[in-house]
Design a protein around this motif. Structure first.
Motif, short mmCIF file in Angstrom:
data_model
loop_
_atom_site.label_atom_id
_atom_site.label_comp_id
_atom_site.label_asym_id
_atom_site.label_seq_id
_atom_site.Cartn_x
_atom_site.Cartn_y
_atom_site.Cartn_z
N LYS A 105 0.85 -1.21 0.00
CA LYS A 105 0.00 0.00 0.00
C LYS A 105 0.88 1.25 0.00
O LYS A 105 0.54 2.25 -0.63
CB LYS A 105 -0.93 0.01 1.22
CG LYS A 105 -2.10 -0.94 1.08
CD LYS A 105 -3.05 -0.80 2.26
CE LYS A 105 -4.04 -1.95 2.28
NZ LYS A 105 -4.59 -2.19 3.61
N ASP A 149 2.05 1.84 -3.53
CA ASP A 149 0.97 2.41 -4.35
C ASP A 149 0.77 3.89 -4.03
O ASP A 149 0.51 4.70 -4.91
CB ASP A 149 -0.35 1.67 -4.10
CG ASP A 149 -0.56 0.51 -5.08
OD1 ASP A 149 0.32 0.27 -5.91
OD2 ASP A 149 -1.62 -0.14 -4.99
N LYS A 162 0.76 1.40 -14.73
CA LYS A 162 0.10 1.30 -13.42
C LYS A 162 1.06 1.83 -12.36
O LYS A 162 1.97 1.12 -11.92
CB LYS A 162 -0.28 -0.16 -13.14
CG LYS A 162 -1.32 -0.69 -14.11
CD LYS A 162 -1.65 -2.15 -13.83
CE LYS A 162 -2.78 -2.60 -14.76
NZ LYS A 162 -3.00 -4.05 -14.67
N LYS A 207 -1.81 4.65 -6.79
CA LYS A 207 -3.02 5.46 -6.57
C LYS A 207 -3.20 6.54 -7.61
O LYS A 207 -4.31 6.84 -8.03
CB LYS A 207 -2.95 6.11 -5.18
CG LYS A 207 -3.61 5.28 -4.12
CD LYS A 207 -3.82 6.08 -2.87
CE LYS A 207 -4.76 5.34 -1.95
NZ LYS A 207 -4.81 5.91 -0.62
N LYS A 208 -2.09 7.18 -8.04
CA LYS A 208 -2.23 8.33 -8.94
C LYS A 208 -2.81 7.94 -10.30
O LYS A 208 -3.37 8.77 -10.98
CB LYS A 208 -0.91 9.09 -9.07
CG LYS A 208 0.25 8.35 -9.67
CD LYS A 208 1.43 9.32 -9.87
CE LYS A 208 2.62 8.93 -9.01
NZ LYS A 208 3.80 9.74 -9.23
N THR A 209 -2.66 6.68 -10.70
CA THR A 209 -3.26 6.24 -11.98
C THR A 209 -4.45 5.29 -11.71
O THR A 209 -4.97 4.68 -12.63
CB THR A 209 -2.23 5.49 -12.86
OG1 THR A 209 -1.75 4.36 -12.13
CG2 THR A 209 -1.08 6.38 -13.27
N LYS A 210 -4.81 5.16 -10.46
CA LYS A 210 -5.93 4.32 -10.00
C LYS A 210 -5.65 2.81 -10.09
O LYS A 210 -6.50 1.99 -9.76
CB LYS A 210 -7.24 4.66 -10.73
CG LYS A 210 -7.71 6.10 -10.52
CD LYS A 210 -9.19 6.19 -10.66
CE LYS A 210 -9.80 7.54 -10.44
NZ LYS A 210 -9.09 8.53 -9.69
N HIS A 211 -4.48 2.44 -10.57
CA HIS A 211 -4.11 1.01 -10.62
C HIS A 211 -2.67 0.85 -10.19
O HIS A 211 -1.80 1.64 -10.61
CB HIS A 211 -4.27 0.45 -12.04
CG HIS A 211 -5.67 0.53 -12.54
ND1 HIS A 211 -6.66 -0.35 -12.16
CD2 HIS A 211 -6.24 1.43 -13.37
CE1 HIS A 211 -7.79 -0.01 -12.75
NE2 HIS A 211 -7.57 1.08 -13.49
N TYR A 245 -2.96 -2.54 -6.09
CA TYR A 245 -4.41 -2.55 -5.83
C TYR A 245 -5.10 -1.71 -6.90
O TYR A 245 -4.46 -0.88 -7.55
CB TYR A 245 -4.72 -1.92 -4.46
CG TYR A 245 -4.20 -2.71 -3.28
CD1 TYR A 245 -5.00 -3.61 -2.59
CD2 TYR A 245 -2.88 -2.54 -2.84
CE1 TYR A 245 -4.53 -4.32 -1.49
CE2 TYR A 245 -2.39 -3.25 -1.74
CZ TYR A 245 -3.22 -4.14 -1.07
OH TYR A 245 -2.74 -4.84 0.01
N ASP A 246 -6.42 -1.91 -7.05
CA ASP A 246 -7.22 -1.05 -7.94
C ASP A 246 -7.99 -0.07 -7.07
O ASP A 246 -8.47 -0.43 -5.99
CB ASP A 246 -8.21 -1.90 -8.76
CG ASP A 246 -7.46 -2.72 -9.81
OD1 ASP A 246 -6.46 -2.21 -10.35
OD2 ASP A 246 -7.88 -3.86 -10.06
N TYR A 247 -8.11 1.18 -7.55
CA TYR A 247 -8.75 2.24 -6.74
C TYR A 247 -9.96 2.85 -7.41
O TYR A 247 -10.32 3.97 -7.14
CB TYR A 247 -7.71 3.33 -6.41
CG TYR A 247 -6.53 2.79 -5.63
CD1 TYR A 247 -6.55 2.74 -4.25
CD2 TYR A 247 -5.41 2.30 -6.30
CE1 TYR A 247 -5.47 2.22 -3.54
CE2 TYR A 247 -4.34 1.77 -5.61
CZ TYR A 247 -4.38 1.74 -4.22
OH TYR A 247 -3.31 1.22 -3.53
N GLU A 248 -10.56 2.12 -8.37
CA GLU A 248 -11.72 2.69 -9.07
C GLU A 248 -12.85 2.89 -8.07
O GLU A 248 -13.12 2.01 -7.28
CB GLU A 248 -12.21 1.77 -10.18
CG GLU A 248 -11.19 1.51 -11.27
CD GLU A 248 -10.95 2.67 -12.21
OE1 GLU A 248 -11.32 3.81 -11.86
OE2 GLU A 248 -10.37 2.44 -13.26
#
Ligand SMILES: NC(=O)c1ccc[n+]([C@@H]2O[C@H](COP(=O)([O-])OP(=O)(O)OC[C@H]3O[C@@H](n4cnc5c(N)ncnc54)[C@H](O)[C@@H]3O)[C@@H](O)[C@H]2O)c1
Length: 286
Positions: A234, A237, A273, A276-280, A283-286
């Protein structure tokens, strides 16, 4: 308006630079951020508005305080405009030696001879840049932690070229923006925290790489078993896998040894990827 503590230029308005800058403005510095990328300047301006509106909504700041902060926070693409009157310049551009060398050489030609020049590099010691900086006795590392608005620690790193006066100024600056500074008395790549974290991450990459546990279970184990607020994947990410990849790549180029996790992070990096800044990321952050 609260009494100004001095003028601060932050170069690079990305994930770190924007928080370092806003933290200084909140603590009564007159701050100019120099960001070369148009879209990043727009995103920084929008982020600042959203953050400050959120502080009012949560009752943490008054409208008047926010108006004061905004009045001492400027964004520009012009390096000279940002640096010319600065008492301290904090470099927070991408973790790339050539880019930082080029930038710090330019900064040192603009600022006063007594302006403190600090780099927020995660791993590069300031002596890397001492030959391009006039008066290198005012050059040192000032290393913040993500998210810089929240994290209380800054590492101040003394190089052989750094004067005691510069160290005193940086320790005082750290305190004046609400941080607790620790002094790293000798240069060492990665300073204190990232070296401790490196040891944890190498084990984290090994355990997942050897199929002993999943990324999720490793983070859960570190959080619940060691009481860390966030597991190492984490953290990667959050900090950005582009940054992590650049660090591991540099280490590989210098030593010829691939760290555990290199291939895993390179794969994510090449897929765009970055966490967090690219949402992937892991982990995925969508
Ligand atoms: N991300 C972290 O968790 C973290 C933590 C501590 C230190 N750092 C260090 O902070 C620095 C910045 O990291 P980041 O995560 O904010 O990167 P980032 O990629 O989010 O931001 C870098 C910004 O610098 C801008 N930039 C590049 N060259 C420039 C130039 N010549 N002039 C002005 N702007 C320029 C880019 O457009 C970008 O917006 C790196 O040295 C990194 O090692 C990062």
């Amino acid at each position: 308006m609260a009494e100004l503590k001095g003028r601060c230029a932050v170069i690079g308005g990305g994930a770190m630079g924007r928080q370092i800058a806003l933290n200084a403005a909140i603590n009564n510095y007159d701050v100019t951020v120099c960001e070369s990328f148009d879209a990043a300047r727009e995103s920084l301006a929008a982020w600042k508005e959203e953050y400050l509106a959120g502080r009012i909504a949560k009752g943490k700041m008054t409208e008047e305080q926010v108006a004061d902060i905004k009045a001492r926070f400027a964004i520009t693409a012009d390096l000279e405009e940002a640096c010319k009157d600065a008492d301290i310049v904090i470099e927070a551009i991408i973790e790339n030696k050539e880019a930082k060398t080029d930038l710090l050489g330019k900064v040192s030609k603009i600022v006063r001879p007594d302006t403190v020049i600090a780099t927020n590099s995660s791993f590069m010691v300031s002596s890397t840049f001492k030959d391009v900086v006039d008066h290198p006795e005012r050059l040192a590392n000032l290393h913040y932690f993500m998210p810089a608005l929240v994290m209380k620690l800054v590492e101040v790193v003394k190089g052989d070229h750094t004067s005691d006066e510069t160290i005193e100024k940086l320790m005082a600056f750290g305190r004046s923006v609400g941080k607790t500074p620790v002094l790293v008395q000798k240069e060492c790549d990665g300073f204190i925290v990232n070296n401790v974290l490196k040891a944890i991450k190498e084990e984290a990459y090994r355990l997942v790489g050897e199929g002993i546990c999943t990324v999720e279970d490793l983070d859960t184990a570190v959080e619940l078993g060691l009481g860390h607020p966030m597991g190492p994947y984490k953290i990667d990410d959050m900090n950005g896998l582009d940054l992590r990849y650049n660090v591991l790549k540099r280490r590989y180029e210098e030593t010829g040894v691939k760290s555990y996790g290199y291939d895993m992070i390179e794969k994510l990096y090449l897929e765009g990827k970055y966490g967090k800044k690219t949402k992937h990321g892991f982990y995925d952050y969508e």
